[in-house]
Design an enzyme around this catalytic site. Structure first.
Site, PDB file in Angstrom:
ATOM      1  N   LYS A 194       0.881  -1.182   0.000  1.00 29.89           N
ATOM      2  CA  LYS A 194       0.000   0.000   0.000  1.00 29.89           C
ATOM      3  C   LYS A 194       0.911   1.223   0.000  1.00 29.89           C
ATOM      4  O   LYS A 194       1.474   1.590   1.019  1.00 29.89           O
ATOM      5  CB  LYS A 194      -0.878  -0.011   1.261  1.00 29.89           C
ATOM      6  CG  LYS A 194      -2.184   0.767   1.182  1.00 29.89           C
ATOM      7  CD  LYS A 194      -2.088   2.221   0.757  1.00 29.89           C
ATOM      8  CE  LYS A 194      -1.950   3.180   1.905  1.00 29.89           C
ATOM      9  NZ  LYS A 194      -1.806   4.586   1.466  1.00 29.89           N
ATOM     10  N   GLY A 247       6.666   5.155   8.118  1.00 30.47           N
ATOM     11  CA  GLY A 247       5.958   6.426   8.046  1.00 30.47           C
ATOM     12  C   GLY A 247       6.077   7.158   9.367  1.00 30.47           C
ATOM     13  O   GLY A 247       7.043   6.970  10.118  1.00 30.47           O
ATOM     14  N   SER A 248       5.076   7.957   9.662  1.00 27.59           N
ATOM     15  CA  SER A 248       5.141   8.812  10.846  1.00 27.59           C
ATOM     16  C   SER A 248       4.906   8.008  12.129  1.00 27.59           C
ATOM     17  O   SER A 248       4.263   6.957  12.116  1.00 27.59           O
ATOM     18  CB  SER A 248       4.088   9.907  10.735  1.00 27.59           C
ATOM     19  OG  SER A 248       2.804   9.309  10.658  1.00 27.59           O
ATOM     20  N   THR A 249       5.398   8.531  13.222  1.00 28.33           N
ATOM     21  CA  THR A 249       5.202   7.882  14.524  1.00 28.33           C
ATOM     22  C   THR A 249       3.710   7.837  14.865  1.00 28.33           C
ATOM     23  O   THR A 249       3.213   6.844  15.406  1.00 28.33           O
ATOM     24  CB  THR A 249       6.021   8.628  15.593  1.00 28.33           C
ATOM     25  OG1 THR A 249       7.411   8.448  15.261  1.00 28.33           O
ATOM     26  CG2 THR A 249       5.772   8.077  16.984  1.00 28.33           C
ATOM     27  N   GLY A 252       2.259   5.058  12.986  1.00 21.67           N
ATOM     28  CA  GLY A 252       2.861   3.845  13.539  1.00 21.67           C
ATOM     29  C   GLY A 252       2.113   3.354  14.777  1.00 21.67           C
ATOM     30  O   GLY A 252       1.855   2.157  14.945  1.00 21.67           O
ATOM     31  N   GLU A 404       9.749  16.568  14.409  1.00 22.58           N
ATOM     32  CA  GLU A 404      10.238  16.260  13.065  1.00 22.58           C
ATOM     33  C   GLU A 404       9.568  17.203  12.071  1.00 22.58           C
ATOM     34  O   GLU A 404       8.353  17.241  11.952  1.00 22.58           O
ATOM     35  CB  GLU A 404       9.887  14.811  12.713  1.00 22.58           C
ATOM     36  CG  GLU A 404      10.408  14.405  11.359  1.00 22.58           C
ATOM     37  CD  GLU A 404      10.080  12.959  11.007  1.00 22.58           C
ATOM     38  OE1 GLU A 404       8.914  12.568  11.158  1.00 22.58           O
ATOM     39  OE2 GLU A 404      10.986  12.237  10.571  1.00 22.58           O
TER      40      GLU A 404
HETATM   41  P1  NAP Z   1       2.469   8.793   7.065  1.00 21.21           P
HETATM   42  O1  NAP Z   1       1.548   9.926   6.921  1.00 21.21           O
HETATM   43  O2  NAP Z   1       2.596   8.156   8.388  1.00 21.21           O
HETATM   44  O3  NAP Z   1       2.035   7.746   5.965  1.00 21.21           O
HETATM   45  C1  NAP Z   1       2.740   6.560   5.747  1.00 21.21           C
HETATM   46  C2  NAP Z   1       1.817   5.536   5.140  1.00 21.21           C
HETATM   47  O4  NAP Z   1       0.772   5.228   6.074  1.00 21.21           O
HETATM   48  C3  NAP Z   1       1.127   6.001   3.872  1.00 21.21           C
HETATM   49  O5  NAP Z   1       0.999   4.921   2.993  1.00 21.21           O
HETATM   50  C4  NAP Z   1      -0.224   6.445   4.395  1.00 21.21           C
HETATM   51  O6  NAP Z   1      -1.212   6.433   3.423  1.00 21.21           O
HETATM   52  C5  NAP Z   1      -0.485   5.410   5.449  1.00 21.21           C
HETATM   53  N1  NAP Z   1      -1.481   5.841   6.434  1.00 21.21           N
HETATM   54  C6  NAP Z   1      -1.841   7.103   6.764  1.00 21.21           C
HETATM   55  N2  NAP Z   1      -2.826   7.087   7.680  1.00 21.21           N
HETATM   56  C7  NAP Z   1      -3.096   5.789   7.938  1.00 21.21           C
HETATM   57  C8  NAP Z   1      -4.032   5.134   8.779  1.00 21.21           C
HETATM   58  N3  NAP Z   1      -4.889   5.820   9.542  1.00 21.21           N
HETATM   59  N4  NAP Z   1      -4.039   3.782   8.790  1.00 21.21           N
HETATM   60  C9  NAP Z   1      -3.182   3.078   8.006  1.00 21.21           C
HETATM   61  N5  NAP Z   1      -2.301   3.648   7.188  1.00 21.21           N
HETATM   62  C10 NAP Z   1      -2.248   4.988   7.148  1.00 21.21           C
HETATM   63  O7  NAP Z   1       3.950   9.185   6.631  1.00 21.21           O
HETATM   64  P2  NAP Z   1       4.405  10.003   5.356  1.00 21.21           P
HETATM   65  O8  NAP Z   1       3.944  11.408   5.540  1.00 21.21           O
HETATM   66  O9  NAP Z   1       4.043   9.281   4.123  1.00 21.21           O
HETATM   67  O10 NAP Z   1       6.000   9.921   5.487  1.00 21.21           O
HETATM   68  C11 NAP Z   1       6.700  10.718   6.360  1.00 21.21           C
HETATM   69  C12 NAP Z   1       7.041  10.003   7.644  1.00 21.21           C
HETATM   70  O11 NAP Z   1       7.674   8.759   7.368  1.00 21.21           O
HETATM   71  C13 NAP Z   1       8.031  10.756   8.486  1.00 21.21           C
HETATM   72  O12 NAP Z   1       7.630  10.740   9.829  1.00 21.21           O
HETATM   73  C14 NAP Z   1       9.322   9.972   8.308  1.00 21.21           C
HETATM   74  O13 NAP Z   1      10.244  10.117   9.352  1.00 21.21           O
HETATM   75  C15 NAP Z   1       8.820   8.606   8.180  1.00 21.21           C
HETATM   76  N6  NAP Z   1       9.816   7.740   7.514  1.00 21.21           N
HETATM   77  C16 NAP Z   1      10.494   6.812   8.260  1.00 21.21           C
HETATM   78  C17 NAP Z   1      11.450   5.995   7.669  1.00 21.21           C
HETATM   79  C18 NAP Z   1      12.196   4.959   8.463  1.00 21.21           C
HETATM   80  O14 NAP Z   1      12.733   4.033   7.855  1.00 21.21           O
HETATM   81  N7  NAP Z   1      12.259   5.053   9.766  1.00 21.21           N
HETATM   82  C19 NAP Z   1      11.695   6.114   6.306  1.00 21.21           C
HETATM   83  C20 NAP Z   1      10.995   7.074   5.573  1.00 21.21           C
HETATM   84  C21 NAP Z   1      10.046   7.870   6.199  1.00 21.21           C
HETATM   85  P3  NAP Z   1      -1.746   7.811   2.757  1.00 21.21           P
HETATM   86  O15 NAP Z   1      -0.596   8.508   2.185  1.00 21.21           O
HETATM   87  O16 NAP Z   1      -2.639   7.326   1.700  1.00 21.21           O
HETATM   88  O17 NAP Z   1      -2.428   8.567   3.830  1.00 21.21           O
END
Ligand code: NAP
Ligand code: MG
Length: 501
Positions: A194, A247-249, A252, A404
């Site tokens: 996804k 993704g975001s904490t 998570g 962040e």
């Molecule tokens: P995000 O908003 O947490 O989204 C990540 C994924 O989760 C997307 O596919 C998103 O889908 C999905 N998602 C959102 N809401 C959800 C829910 N309620 N239930 C299930 N899935 C859901 O993160 P992002 O904005 O894409 O990326 C930025 C974040 O990723 C930052 O915090 C960054 O630090 C982190 N990150 C961490 C790493 C690591 O390896 N530690 C690597 C890269 C990025 P939608 O987009 O369709 O909402």
């Protein structure tokens, strides 16, 4: 797409015009619309253009994808193939990614705004390498025999989990996906990917290339859609054995809840960071340190989980270091992502751009000194550009030092000695990346041991390849991607205790 003679901006723009990106979901080996018929627009942050309509998968589509993944898994068509056969297919997949490097790079750049030169040199290459590395490892992983008494043969076997969901972010869409689907598929799992709503296009294209490589129908599915619909449905699904999230904490935490509220599926969490980059007075390499911290925060527009977003400098070298940091930062110039000379592209979308600008406003309001940038650059059309920004003389309690930002914003803190620097470095709810610069061996070792982070660099930053694990301490997550340790996430361990009678 054929290689053109001149890789200039006009050539990339012409290729972009000719591109017809696919927006359907890949379920059970077929490209399909969402069952509801709904779709959303994939917008380019470069100029706001609609790249294509993308299927908005929801719970019904998630269920279809899980059923096809389960059927493929139970049939053994992939899971029971000899490891070396899976290896060959996955290497073909990696080679197809390389063969389509320009198309994939262009899709990534158009969809999320990173410079085309980076998409080519980093994203496509690293995604293909990650899949190839996992493939090459799979026929070299041995199971174990336990040291039991002579009349017992105890096998410790690694078995695939079954149906695995991978939910990924938009900052390195292909790489974050490859880190998960590589080991998961190599072990024989069926996978549902996804992608983030802002960056679905390369994931969908990868689905097509996987089919072309010979990965059987249903083994690799791609389910685009919104997080709160498609992502949540996978997280809560009773027949998903593991959900692996980057993704975001904040999201998570939801996956931890999804697991608890459904079938206690295994989960993996690669989350956010606020990584400290410490330069001590015992470093003789201030020039290299300055270059490294600037690259660490401005590469990929700062949209990096491991961005070196907190520079902590020991007082006695702080001014000299800051001069060098500012000089090197000026080499990062926002520009059109389709121009091969551009080193800082657009942020992923308008909403995220506003969020980053709000953080910049909060830094100014809280009294940090704006040393560079601070707004939208002049002379560029498009809403999603932000200048490389540096706040000096920040205090640890400021929002810009704690949260962040996920954009090109560096926060600089001062420390009176190495002890204070270590305390400041660890004063965070995150623990993903960290660096210390020192030429004193003892200090560097002690510091590295004292840093509470999953990936620590000494006199370097964020250098990596597939051989080392990647992931966080504290609220940066659970589990690791990359290296042989990543395979642990996608496998169950089975003990078979046999008495020899
Ligand atoms: P995000 O908003 O947490 O989204 C990540 C994924 O989760 C997307 O596919 C998103 O889908 C999905 N998602 C959102 N809401 C959800 C829910 N309620 N239930 C299930 N899935 C859901 O993160 P992002 O904005 O894409 O990326 C930025 C974040 O990723 C930052 O915090 C960054 O630090 C982190 N990150 C961490 C790493 C690591 O390896 N530690 C690597 C890269 C990025 P939608 O987009 O369709 O909402
Ligand atoms: Mg987009």
């Amino acid at each position: 797409m054929t290689k053109t003679q001149k890789d200039d901006r006009a050539a990339w723009a012409a290729r972009a015009e000719a591109l017809r990106p696919q927006g359907q979901a890949l379920i059970g080996g077929r490209f399909v619309e969402a069952a509801s018929g709904r779709s959303f627009a994939a917008l380019s942050p470069i100029d706001g253009r609609v790249l294509t309509q993308v299927a908005a998968g929801d719970a019904e589509d998630a269920d279809r994808a899980v059923k096809s993944a389960r059927a493929a898994f139970e049939s053994g068509v992939w899971a029971k193939r000899p490891p070396r056969a899976r290896k060959r297919t996955l290497i073909r997949f990696a080679e197809l990614i390389r063969a389509h490097r320009e198309e994939l790079a262009l899709l990534e750049t158009l969809d999320m705004g990173k410079p085309i030169a980076m998409s080519l040199a980093v994203d496509v290459r690293a995604a293909a390498d990650a899949i190839q590395w996992s493939a090459e490892a799979i026929d070299k992983l041995y199971d174990e025999i336990a040291p039991t008494e002579p009349n017992v043969l105890a096998l410790i076997r690694r078995e695939p989990l079954g149906v695995v969901a991978a939910v990924t972010p938009w900052n390195f869409p292909m790489i974050m996906a490859a880190w998960k689907i590589g080991p998961a598929l190599a072990l024989g799992n069926s996978v549902i990917l996804k992608p983030a709503e802002q960056s679905s296009l390369t994931a969908i294209r990868l689905g097509g290339l996987a089919l072309e490589a010979g990965i059987p129908e249903g083994v690799f599915n791609v389910l685009p859609g919104f997080g709160h619909e498609a992502g949540k449905a996978l997280g809560l699904h009773m027949d998903v054995d593991g959900a692996f999230f980057t993704g975001s904490t904040e999201v998570g935490r939801m996956f931890a809840r999804y697991s608890a509220d459904s079938n206690l599926k295994k989960i993996g969490l690669e989350l956010g960071g606020k990584s400290p980059f410490v330069v001590l007075a015992s470093s003789r390499h201030l020039d290299a340190a300055a270059q490294s911290v600037v690259d660490g925060i401005f590469f990929n527009q700062g949209e990096m989980c491991t961005a070196s977003s907190r520079l902590i400098a020991e007082d006695s070298i702080r001014e000299e270091l800051m001069e060098k940091v500012l000089e090197k930062a000026r080499a990062y110039k926002p520009g059109d992502p389709l121009d091969p000379e551009t080193n800082l592209g657009t942020l992923v979308d308008a909403a995220h751009t506003r969020r980053v600008l709000d953080y910049i406003a909060s830094g100014e309001a809280e009294g940090a000194r704006l040393a560079l940038g601070g707004g939208r650059p002049a002379g560029l059309s498009g809403e999603c550009y932000v200048e490389p920004t540096i706040f000096d003389q920040a205090r640890p309690e400021m929002k810009i030092a704690r949260e962040e930002i996920f954009g090109p914003v560096l926060t600089v803190l001062a420390a009176k000695d190495p002890e204070e620097a270590l305390r400041l470095a660890n004063d965070s709810s995150y623990g993903l990346g960290a660096a210390v610069w020192s030429d004193d061996l003892t200090t560097a070792h002690r510091f590295a041991a004292g840093l509470r982070a999953g990936v620590v660099s000494v006199n370097a930053y964020d250098e990596d390849d597939m051989t080392t694990p990647f992931g966080g301490y504290k609220q940066s997550g659970w589990g690791r991607d990359k290296s042989l340790h990543a395979f642990e996430k996608y496998a169950e361990l089975k003990t078979i205790w046999m008495r020899l009678r």
